[in-house]
Design a protein around this motif. Sequence first.
Motif, PDB file in Angstrom:
ATOM      1  N   TRP A 384       0.838  -1.208   0.000  1.00  0.00           N
ATOM      2  CA  TRP A 384       0.000   0.000   0.000  1.00  0.00           C
ATOM      3  C   TRP A 384       0.865   1.247   0.000  1.00  0.00           C
ATOM      4  CZ3 TRP A 384      -5.048   0.711  -0.723  1.00  0.00           C
ATOM      5  CH2 TRP A 384      -5.576   1.948  -0.381  1.00  0.00           C
ATOM      6  N   VAL A 385       1.867   1.251   0.887  1.00  0.00           N
ATOM      7  CA  VAL A 385       2.762   2.403   1.000  1.00  0.00           C
ATOM      8  C   VAL A 385       3.499   2.630  -0.320  1.00  0.00           C
ATOM      9  CG1 VAL A 385       4.912   3.136   2.082  1.00  0.00           C
ATOM     10  CG2 VAL A 385       3.037   2.352   3.495  1.00  0.00           C
ATOM     11  N   GLU A 386       3.919   1.536  -0.954  1.00  0.00           N
ATOM     12  CA  GLU A 386       4.640   1.676  -2.215  1.00  0.00           C
ATOM     13  C   GLU A 386       3.731   2.204  -3.327  1.00  0.00           C
ATOM     14  OE1 GLU A 386       7.674   1.737  -3.281  1.00  0.00           O
ATOM     15  OE2 GLU A 386       8.220   1.577  -1.170  1.00  0.00           O
ATOM     16  N   GLU A 393      11.264   6.988  -0.850  1.00  0.00           N
ATOM     17  CA  GLU A 393      11.720   7.717  -2.024  1.00  0.00           C
ATOM     18  C   GLU A 393      10.719   8.798  -2.429  1.00  0.00           C
ATOM     19  OE1 GLU A 393      12.569   5.127  -5.288  1.00  0.00           O
ATOM     20  OE2 GLU A 393      13.052   6.844  -6.563  1.00  0.00           O
ATOM     21  N   ALA A 394       9.411   8.402  -2.471  1.00  0.00           N
ATOM     22  CA  ALA A 394       8.387   9.348  -2.918  1.00  0.00           C
ATOM     23  C   ALA A 394       8.228  10.501  -1.933  1.00  0.00           C
ATOM     24  CB  ALA A 394       7.059   8.614  -3.107  1.00  0.00           C
ATOM     25  N   THR A 395       8.243  10.204  -0.623  1.00  0.00           N
ATOM     26  CA  THR A 395       8.065  11.281   0.354  1.00  0.00           C
ATOM     27  C   THR A 395       9.268  12.213   0.347  1.00  0.00           C
ATOM     28  OG1 THR A 395       8.782   9.681   1.995  1.00  0.00           O
ATOM     29  CG2 THR A 395       6.464  10.216   1.973  1.00  0.00           C
ATOM     30  N   ALA A 396      10.460  11.645   0.132  1.00  0.00           N
ATOM     31  CA  ALA A 396      11.647  12.496   0.081  1.00  0.00           C
ATOM     32  C   ALA A 396      11.523  13.498  -1.065  1.00  0.00           C
ATOM     33  CB  ALA A 396      12.888  11.627  -0.102  1.00  0.00           C
ATOM     34  N   LYS A 397      11.019  13.012  -2.194  1.00  0.00           N
ATOM     35  CA  LYS A 397      10.823  13.886  -3.352  1.00  0.00           C
ATOM     36  C   LYS A 397       9.816  14.984  -3.029  1.00  0.00           C
ATOM     37  CE  LYS A 397      11.532  11.088  -7.262  1.00  0.00           C
ATOM     38  NZ  LYS A 397      10.818  10.132  -8.095  1.00  0.00           N
ATOM     39  N   GLN A 398       8.701  14.575  -2.373  1.00  0.00           N
ATOM     40  CA  GLN A 398       7.652  15.550  -2.036  1.00  0.00           C
ATOM     41  C   GLN A 398       8.197  16.637  -1.117  1.00  0.00           C
ATOM     42  OE1 GLN A 398       4.531  13.207  -0.356  1.00  0.00           O
ATOM     43  NE2 GLN A 398       3.934  12.366  -2.327  1.00  0.00           N
ATOM     44  N   PRO A 413      17.506  14.989  -2.002  1.00  0.00           N
ATOM     45  CA  PRO A 413      16.482  13.939  -1.866  1.00  0.00           C
ATOM     46  C   PRO A 413      17.049  12.629  -1.343  1.00  0.00           C
ATOM     47  CG  PRO A 413      16.336  14.984  -4.020  1.00  0.00           C
ATOM     48  CD  PRO A 413      17.524  15.571  -3.347  1.00  0.00           C
ATOM     49  N   GLN A 414      18.269  12.283  -1.752  1.00  0.00           N
ATOM     50  CA  GLN A 414      18.833  11.003  -1.310  1.00  0.00           C
ATOM     51  C   GLN A 414      19.086  10.988   0.191  1.00  0.00           C
ATOM     52  OE1 GLN A 414      20.989  11.714  -4.528  1.00  0.00           O
ATOM     53  NE2 GLN A 414      19.222  10.785  -5.500  1.00  0.00           N
ATOM     54  N   VAL A 415      19.510  12.153   0.705  1.00  0.00           N
ATOM     55  CA  VAL A 415      19.777  12.228   2.142  1.00  0.00           C
ATOM     56  C   VAL A 415      18.466  12.112   2.923  1.00  0.00           C
ATOM     57  CG1 VAL A 415      20.651  13.705   3.969  1.00  0.00           C
ATOM     58  CG2 VAL A 415      21.848  13.602   1.787  1.00  0.00           C
ATOM     59  N   VAL A 416      17.452  12.846   2.437  1.00  0.00           N
ATOM     60  CA  VAL A 416      16.148  12.780   3.101  1.00  0.00           C
ATOM     61  C   VAL A 416      15.604  11.354   3.043  1.00  0.00           C
ATOM     62  CG1 VAL A 416      13.793  13.666   3.103  1.00  0.00           C
ATOM     63  CG2 VAL A 416      15.683  15.186   2.531  1.00  0.00           C
ATOM     64  N   GLU A 417      15.820  10.710   1.885  1.00  0.00           N
ATOM     65  CA  GLU A 417      15.338   9.337   1.722  1.00  0.00           C
ATOM     66  C   GLU A 417      15.981   8.407   2.748  1.00  0.00           C
ATOM     67  OE1 GLU A 417      15.772   7.867  -2.293  1.00  0.00           O
ATOM     68  OE2 GLU A 417      15.464   5.826  -1.590  1.00  0.00           O
ATOM     69  N   LYS A 418      17.275   8.596   3.003  1.00  0.00           N
ATOM     70  CA  LYS A 418      17.996   7.775   3.986  1.00  0.00           C
ATOM     71  C   LYS A 418      17.336   7.910   5.367  1.00  0.00           C
ATOM     72  CE  LYS A 418      21.322   5.227   2.583  1.00  0.00           C
ATOM     73  NZ  LYS A 418      21.468   5.551   1.205  1.00  0.00           N
ATOM     74  N   VAL A 419      17.023   9.178   5.715  1.00  0.00           N
ATOM     75  CA  VAL A 419      16.402   9.418   7.025  1.00  0.00           C
ATOM     76  C   VAL A 419      15.038   8.741   7.079  1.00  0.00           C
ATOM     77  CG1 VAL A 419      15.581  11.165   8.628  1.00  0.00           C
ATOM     78  CG2 VAL A 419      17.627  11.590   7.268  1.00  0.00           C
ATOM     79  N   MET A 420      14.268   8.885   5.970  1.00  0.00           N
ATOM     80  CA  MET A 420      12.929   8.297   5.922  1.00  0.00           C
ATOM     81  C   MET A 420      12.994   6.769   6.023  1.00  0.00           C
ATOM     82  SD  MET A 420      10.575  10.470   5.759  1.00  0.00           S
ATOM     83  CE  MET A 420      10.445  12.221   5.630  1.00  0.00           C
TER      84      MET A 420
ATOM     85  N   ASN B   6       2.149  20.696   7.275  1.00  0.00           N
ATOM     86  CA  ASN B   6       2.558  19.538   6.494  1.00  0.00           C
ATOM     87  C   ASN B   6       1.885  18.243   6.918  1.00  0.00           C
ATOM     88  OD1 ASN B   6       4.485  20.410   4.509  1.00  0.00           O
ATOM     89  ND2 ASN B   6       5.603  21.176   6.287  1.00  0.00           N
ATOM     90  N   SER B   7       1.091  18.335   7.967  1.00  0.00           N
ATOM     91  CA  SER B   7       0.539  17.092   8.493  1.00  0.00           C
ATOM     92  C   SER B   7      -0.435  16.445   7.514  1.00  0.00           C
ATOM     93  CB  SER B   7      -0.146  17.339   9.821  1.00  0.00           C
ATOM     94  OG  SER B   7      -1.119  18.329   9.659  1.00  0.00           O
ATOM     95  N   GLY B   8      -1.127  17.265   6.750  1.00  0.00           N
ATOM     96  CA  GLY B   8      -2.105  16.658   5.855  1.00  0.00           C
ATOM     97  C   GLY B   8      -1.639  16.616   4.414  1.00  0.00           C
ATOM     98  N   GLY B   9      -0.988  17.668   4.016  1.00  0.00           N
ATOM     99  CA  GLY B   9      -0.706  17.843   2.600  1.00  0.00           C
ATOM    100  C   GLY B   9       0.179  16.774   1.998  1.00  0.00           C
ATOM    101  N   LEU B  10       1.164  16.338   2.757  1.00  0.00           N
ATOM    102  CA  LEU B  10       2.093  15.390   2.174  1.00  0.00           C
ATOM    103  C   LEU B  10       1.587  13.962   2.253  1.00  0.00           C
ATOM    104  CD1 LEU B  10       5.459  16.821   3.457  1.00  0.00           C
ATOM    105  CD2 LEU B  10       4.551  16.921   1.160  1.00  0.00           C
ATOM    106  N   MET B  11       0.700  13.729   3.209  1.00  0.00           N
ATOM    107  CA  MET B  11       0.186  12.377   3.348  1.00  0.00           C
ATOM    108  C   MET B  11      -0.824  12.103   2.251  1.00  0.00           C
ATOM    109  SD  MET B  11       1.382  10.922   6.158  1.00  0.00           S
ATOM    110  CE  MET B  11       0.204   9.966   7.077  1.00  0.00           C
TER     111      MET B  11
END
Lengths: 489, 53
Positions: A384-386, A393-398, A413-420, B6-11
């Motif tokens: 579902w998440v994918e 990856e997608a959230t880092a881009k957002q 983005p790659q750094v944020v992705e690592k954290v995510m 950001n709590s809603g928009g990104l989700m």
Amino acid sequence: MSWKDAAEPVLTRMPTVRRPEGHVPFKRKLLWTAGILMVYFFLTNINPFGLAAGQSSDFFGQFRSILAGESGSLLQVGIGPIVTASIVLQLLGGANLLGLDTSDPRDQVLYQGLQKLLVFIVTGLTAAPMVFSGGFLPVDQSVASALGVSVFAVQVLIFAQIFVGGVLILFMDEIVSKWGVGSGVGLFIIAAVSQQLVGGFFSFSALGQSGFFARWVAIITGNEEIGSPFTADGLQSLLFEPGSLLALFTTIFIFGVVVYAESVRVEIPLSHARVKGARGRFPVKLIYASVLPMILVRALQANVQFLGQILNSQWAAMPTWLGAYNDQGTPISGFFYYVAPIQQPGQWMWFLGETTAEPWMIAVRVAIDLTVMVVGGAIFAIFWVETTDMGPEATAKQIQNSGMQIPGFRRNPQVVEKVMERYIPQVTVIGGALVGLLAVMANMLGTVGGVSGTGLLLAVSITYKLYEEIAEEQLMEMHPMMRQMFGNE
Amino acid sequence: MSSGQNSGGLMSSAGLVRYFESEDRNAIRIDPKTVLAFAVLFGVFVQIVSLAV
């Protein structure tokens, strides 16, 4: 030539509901949602033409509260086809067999078309055995003779009506998604569950069945004997029928747990790269993948049971290891018994005398149900998440695109992705398994009004999401600037 | 700029069916009012036929 090129002419021509041009005011959105809800309830009250009224038995059985719709009505199939089509897409997409990149506009169009085509096909596949295998939707003989046609012709008529009903559900979902608040699927689940819940609480004997309050009035005024609560019998009637205290407890418990779990989250701090002082948080909720993957697991179980029902009605010499059914069409032993989820307390509480199964059979069944729900919940949560672009990856881009960054880390983005990646996969698996566990437990303890525990779990969670969405809508209504930030313009 | 922005928009709050922004020019577009009107008329029609026969 890939399958995409071959299928493109068909998939791009699937009928779609027009998108609103520009912003739809919040009040308008509410009106659309309410309108769809009313039409939904209207259609659940219309019986298909040619159906022998009151003689149909529900093909979905106990799964009805998750799959919405109404047995013996135009909306017979409910959201079943949408859910099943979604399972197929999730599995194909999760295993990356489709080769569709959902950030590419052309692939988006293909994905949408494929989704719709699948729902149409599954609607037909669901409706056909309901109508043609006999038993579930019997034909009214007088209609056949009045029209001077065969029973089969009337069956085709009923099939056509139910098919149209199923297609209407899909389009109503699309309207709510594009013009209203939330999604149609969620709305229909809430509608079905709330209807049962309100009935379970407030119904009284004049309406056919006494609800929770009516029974307690009878108990207090002495019209209903329950015996001393210090004896085993008295305690049993307090906890189960007619007292239903256990059901009341479970109902309140699920409300509490879901609202609590929605608020448990890991918050990743964000700050704006250019605007100093603009801070935000990215919440990774405990139920990050939402409870919707749960519908998928339950629907998978439901589809196995449908297969059993069809086999049972068509194959007289079905071996008993595969499944033995009683007169009500419920499996009592064999493979289909063990893979049937527990829906009500009576199905496992051997001491209530509602089940003829041996305790060890019940134990095996509960163990299988629990395993399927916990493992399945986790797996579908990951898919579902994918597929909904909530992965690292997608959230880092957002986050990158919204101009935010995680303070203390390079804006990349790659750094944020690592954290995510440190949070999202773990939270997803834990959340998915937890919801599975909760759903099994809720089903086993039972709820007021005979809503299945999973149904209630879904309804509460969807309502909570809806509430959040409405709050966000109102915020945007008040501050038009916000709309640009949310990217909804 | 509230902190909760950001709590809603990104989700993603997608339902089971996903609808994307992009649409093909060839697609048949239906007005939502048409769908609603059809649904109501369909229900009324079926009911009337049931009562008539």
